[in-house]
Design an enzyme around this catalytic site. Structure first.
Site, PDB file in Angstrom:
ATOM      1  N   GLU A   1      -6.259  -8.110  -0.563  1.00 63.37           N
ATOM      2  CA  GLU A   1      -6.588  -8.035   0.853  1.00 63.37           C
ATOM      3  C   GLU A   1      -8.065  -7.712   0.994  1.00 63.37           C
ATOM      4  O   GLU A   1      -8.464  -6.560   1.062  1.00 63.37           O
ATOM      5  CB  GLU A   1      -5.734  -6.977   1.557  1.00 63.37           C
ATOM      6  CG  GLU A   1      -5.621  -7.211   3.028  1.00 63.37           C
ATOM      7  CD  GLU A   1      -4.440  -6.470   3.653  1.00 63.37           C
ATOM      8  OE1 GLU A   1      -4.473  -6.310   4.862  1.00 63.37           O
ATOM      9  OE2 GLU A   1      -3.519  -6.059   2.931  1.00 63.37           O
TER      10      GLU A   1
ATOM     11  N   GLU B   1       0.835  -1.205   0.000  1.00 67.58           N
ATOM     12  CA  GLU B   1       0.000   0.000   0.000  1.00 67.58           C
ATOM     13  C   GLU B   1       0.872   1.259   0.000  1.00 67.58           C
ATOM     14  O   GLU B   1       0.591   2.220   0.726  1.00 67.58           O
ATOM     15  CB  GLU B   1      -0.956  -0.018   1.206  1.00 67.58           C
ATOM     16  CG  GLU B   1      -1.959  -1.151   1.119  1.00 67.58           C
ATOM     17  CD  GLU B   1      -2.993  -1.162   2.249  1.00 67.58           C
ATOM     18  OE1 GLU B   1      -2.706  -0.632   3.337  1.00 67.58           O
ATOM     19  OE2 GLU B   1      -4.076  -1.720   2.029  1.00 67.58           O
TER      20      GLU B   1
END
Length: 639
Positions: free
Chosen positions: A267, A187
Site C-alpha cells: 500500500e 495491518e
C-alpha cells in the site's frame, strides 16, 4: 535462473509426445514465492507486479470498465481489490451480491481487461470504510472482542468466509483465473489485540476454502511492534509505506521478518485522506514519482492507492479514525489521487505512468479521456417537512419504549439516524443545563424542545445546552451516526446515546426511541411520490427539502455545491450521494455520477438539512469540484 534473467521455457512449448519434464518444472499455471532469487514466479518465470488499488464499492457499476481501463492504460499489471464484509452481509445471514455489489462481475471484468488481481477479503480491510468493513451487527453482542479469537466473532467470520471464498476459488490463478494472491486481515499489527490464535484461525479457514496452492500474505506498517503482531508463519509478510519514507530502510524492516523472498509494498500511499474540518490533503507529485522509482529500482513489487472513490450507493458510509479524538472521514475519497473522484486521469497518473515506462513496456493506445462534466446550474428547493412531522413515514413500525436511552446497536439500527423522545419532568423557568457525560453522544445530537431547534451536542465538542420549558413539553434529540471508526485503538464504536441525558444532572427517563429508515423511504420514492405537506416556513432544525431538475438531453457527471446550507445529506433519484458540511470543509461539493441521472424526465432531489438552510434554498450544479473553498481540477467546457 536468476530473477533478473530470462525464465526457462515453460512446459507449454513441449510437443505432446515429448518425454515428461523433470520434477523441477512448475505446473502450467502457477504463482509462487521464490526464496532463492527473492522474487515471485508466475508460471515459473520471474515476475514482479505494479498494481493499483480500486474499490468497486466506491465506483458506480456503469463506470467500472472506464476506471479499470484507465488503470490498465497507465501500465499497471494488476489491481488490488478490497471486499467489505458489511457491504455484502448487511444483516446476519442476509447476503447481497446484486447490481453495484456484484463482486464476481467486477472480478470477471478485471480478467477480461487483462489485469491480474490481488484480493483483500479481510475480514477487516480498513480502507477508511465504515468499521473497517466489519458489520455493525457484530456489536449486537456488546461484549464481543472484534478481530480476536472470541468464539462469537470467529463464528460470524467463518460463516461469511464460507459464502465469499467459494466464489473466489475458481478465479484463482492456479485454477485458470486472474487472482494471484490473497491478503489475510489488514495491518493487524496496528491493532491492540495481537492475537496469534486469531491469525492462525484465519490461515486455517483460508487454506481450507481456497486450497494449499494460493499465495496468502499479510500487510503491516514498518515498525517492529506492528510486524511482531501482524505476521505469522505460513503467511508471507509484506509492508506498506508512503513517499515520505526511505525505500531501502523501509524494506529493511520487511527483511527482518522475511529475510528471503520478494520485496513488496502492498500500500504505497499516493495521496492521503481528508477529515472534516481539516485542510484538503495533498502529496507532492515529484515525491510520489521518485518514491515509486526507488522501489522499482530495488526490484520490489508495489501496489499503489490509485483510485479514490466516491461512496455509492447508500451504505455503508465512510468510516472514522481515532487520533486522540473522533475524526470522521469526508464523503469524497479523492485523496488527491492519480485518478480523480470522477475517474479523470491527473498529472499524478501521467507521472506514475512515465516511471512505469522505464521498467516495463506500456500498453499501446491512448489513455481514455476525462468523462464529460456538466454544470446544470442553480436548482431551487422548497421545504417539504420538518423531520419530526414525518416520523410516521420514517419509522413505520413505531417507537421502542425504554426507561433509559438505548444504543443504535441495542435497537439493531446500523446506520443513519434515531430520534430519542421524552417529556420535561418539571417546569424549567430558569435556564437549566441539558447535558450528557463526555463521549456519550455518538456522534451528533440535534436537540428540539416543543419542536423548536435549540442546538447540537457533539461527541468531542459541546456536550451541554441551556434550555427552558414547561412540565410535559416534548424533548426530541435526533442522533446521527457519522461513521464507525475503522482504524485506531478500539474498534467497538457504539452509536446513539451511550449514557443518560440529564437536566441539571438529574437523569431524564421514559424515552420513546424511533429508529429512522430514511434511505428506505427515499429509495421507494418518498417524498416526491407523497402529497405535499403544508410545511411551517423557515424554522431551523432537521427538515427535508425537495426539488427537481431536467438534464439537457445528456446525463453527464456533475458536482453539487450547497450555498447557505449547514450540514446534512443529499439524495438524487433515491441514491444517497453522501454528506455535506461546507462550514467544516474541506469538501465543498459532492460528486454526482451521470449514471444516477435521468434523461427526458425530472431528476428528484431530496435534502435532509440538520441545522438550518437559507431562506430561499437552492443547490448549485458545477462542472468541477471544490475543496478548501477553492476550485480545483481542470475546467471542462460546458456547451
Amino acid at each position: 535462473g536468476a530473477c533478473e534473467g530470462a525464465a526457462g521455457l515453460g512446459g507449454s512449448l513441449q510437443p505432446p509426445s515429448a518425454a515428461p519434464l523433470p520434477q523441477a518444472s512448475p505446473p502450467a499455471r502457477s504463482f509462487q514465492l521464490d526464496y532463492e532469487e527473492d522474487c515471485f514466479r508466475k508460471d515459473g518465470a520471474p515476475f514482479r507486479y505494479i498494481s493499483g488499488s480500486i474499490h468497486y464499492t466506491r465506483v458506480p457499476r456503469p463506470a467500472w470498465r472506464d476506471r479499470l481501463l484507465k488503470m490498465y492504460m497507465s501500465g499497471l499489471s494488476a489491481v488490488q481489490v478490497y471486499v467489505p464484509w458489511n457491504y455484502h452481509e448487511p444483516l446476519p445471514g442476509v447476503y447481497d451480491f446484486a447490481g453495484d455489489r456484484d463482486v464476481e462481475a467486477f472480478l470477471d471484468l478485471t480478467a477480461e481487461l487483462g489485469l491480474l488481481v490481488i484480493l483483500r477479503p479481510g475480514p477487516y480491510i480498513c480502507a477508511e470504510w465504515e468499521m473497517g468493513g466489519l458489520p455493525a451487527w457484530l456489536l449486537w453482542k456488546p461484549d464481543i472482542v472484534l478481530r480476536s479469537s472470541d468464539p462469537a466473532y470467529l463464528a460470524a467470520v467463518d460463516s461469511w468466509l464460507h459464502v465469499l471464498l467459494p466464489k473466489i476459488k475458481p478465479r484463482l490463478y492456479q485454477h485458470g483465473g486472474n487472482i494471484i494472491s490473497v491478503q489475510v486481515e489488514n495491518e493487524y499489527g496496528s491493532y491492540y489485540a495481537c492475537d496469534y490464535g486469531y491469525l492462525r484461525h484465519l490461515l486455517g479457514s483460508f487454506r481450507a476454502l481456497l486450497g494449499t496452492e494460493v499465495l496468502l500474505f499479510t500487510t503491516d506498517g514498518t515498525r517492529a511492534q506492528e510486524l511482531r503482531c501482524g505476521t505469522l508463519q505460513g503467511l508471507y509478510a509484506t509492508i506498506d509505506f508512503g513517499p515520505g519514507s526511505n525505500a531501502t530502510e523501509a524494506f529493511g524492516a520487511q527483511r527482518r521478518v522475511e529475510p528471503k523472498g520478494p520485496l513488496v509494498n502492498s500500500e504505497y500511499y499516493t495521496g492521503w485522506l481528508d477529515y472534516w474540518g481539516e485542510a484538503h490533503a495533498s502529496t507532492s507529485l515529484a515525491q510520489v514519482a521518485q518514491g515509486l522509482e526507488d522501489m522499482l529500482q530495488l526490484g520490489a513489487s508495489v501496489n499503489m492507492q490509485v483510485s479514490p472513490f466516491l461512496q455509492l450507493p447508500s451504505l455503508p458510509r465512510p468510516g472514522a479514525d481515532f487520533k486522540d479524538q473522533y475524526k470522521p472521514v469526508t464523503t469524497s475519497y479523492d485523496y488527491d489521487a492519480p485518478l480523480s473522484e470522477a475517474g479523470d486521469p491527473t498529472e499524478k497518473l501521467f507521472a506514475i505512468r512515465t516511471v512505469i515506462s522505464k521498467f516495463q513496456p506500456l500498453p499501446v493506445g491512448p489513455m481514455p479521456p476525462a468523462t464529460p462534466k456538466y454544470a446544470y446550474g442553480r436548482v431551487s428547493l422548497r421545504k417539504y417537512a420538518d423531520l419530526l412531522d414525518v416520523l410516521d413515514v420514517l419509522c413505520p413500525s413505531g417507537p421502542i419504549q425504554s426507561q433509559f436511552p438505548l444504543t443504535f446497536e441495542a435497537i439493531k439500527q446500523a446506520h443513519g439516524f434515531v430520534v430519542y423522545r421524552t417529556r420535561l419532568p418539571r417546569d424549567v423557568l430558569d435556564p437549566a443545563m441539558l447535558g450528557a457525560p463526555p463521549h456519550s453522544v455518538c456522534d451528533r445530537g440535534y436537540v428540539m424542545l416543543r419542536q423548536e431547534y435549540w442546538g447540537t451536542l457533539e461527541r468531542d465538542g459541546q456536550t451541554t445546552l441551556r434550555v427552558t420549558g414547561r412540565a410535559g413539553d416534548t424533548l426530541d434529540v435526533l442522533l446521527e451516526n457519522m461513521g464507525r471508526m475503522s482504524f485506531g485503538a478500539n474498534i467497538s464504536d457504539f452509536k446513539g446515546l451511550l449514557g443518560n441525558l440529564s437536566l441539571d444532572s438529574s437523569p431524564l427517563s421514559n424515552w420513546l426511541i424511533y429508529p429512522l429508515a430514511i434511505d428506505t423511504a427515499i429509495e421507494q420514492g418518498w417524498p416526491h411520490a407523497a402529497l405535499l405537506k403544508s410545511s411551517r416556513g423557515g424554522r431551523a432544525g432537521p427538515a427535508f427539502y425537495t426539488g427537481t431538475f431536467e438534464t439537457p438531453g445528456v446525463a453527464w457527471d456533475t458536482f453539487v455545491k450547497f450555498p447557505g446550507w449547514s450540514k446534512g445529506q443529499l439524495w438524487i433519484n433515491g441514491f444517497n450521494l453522501g454528506r455535506y458540511w461546507p462550514c467544516r470543509g474541506p469538501q465543498q461539493t459532492l460528486f454526482v455520477p451521470g449514471s444516477v441521472l435521468h434523461v427526458g424526465r425530472p431528476n428528484n432531489i431530496t435534502v435532509l438539512e440538520l441545522e438550518g438552510a437559507a431562506p430561499a434554498p437552492s443547490l448549485l450544479f458545477l462542472d468541477q469540484p471544490l475543496f478548501n473553498s477553492t476550485l480545483i481540477g481542470s475546467t471542462t467546457a460546458t456547451e
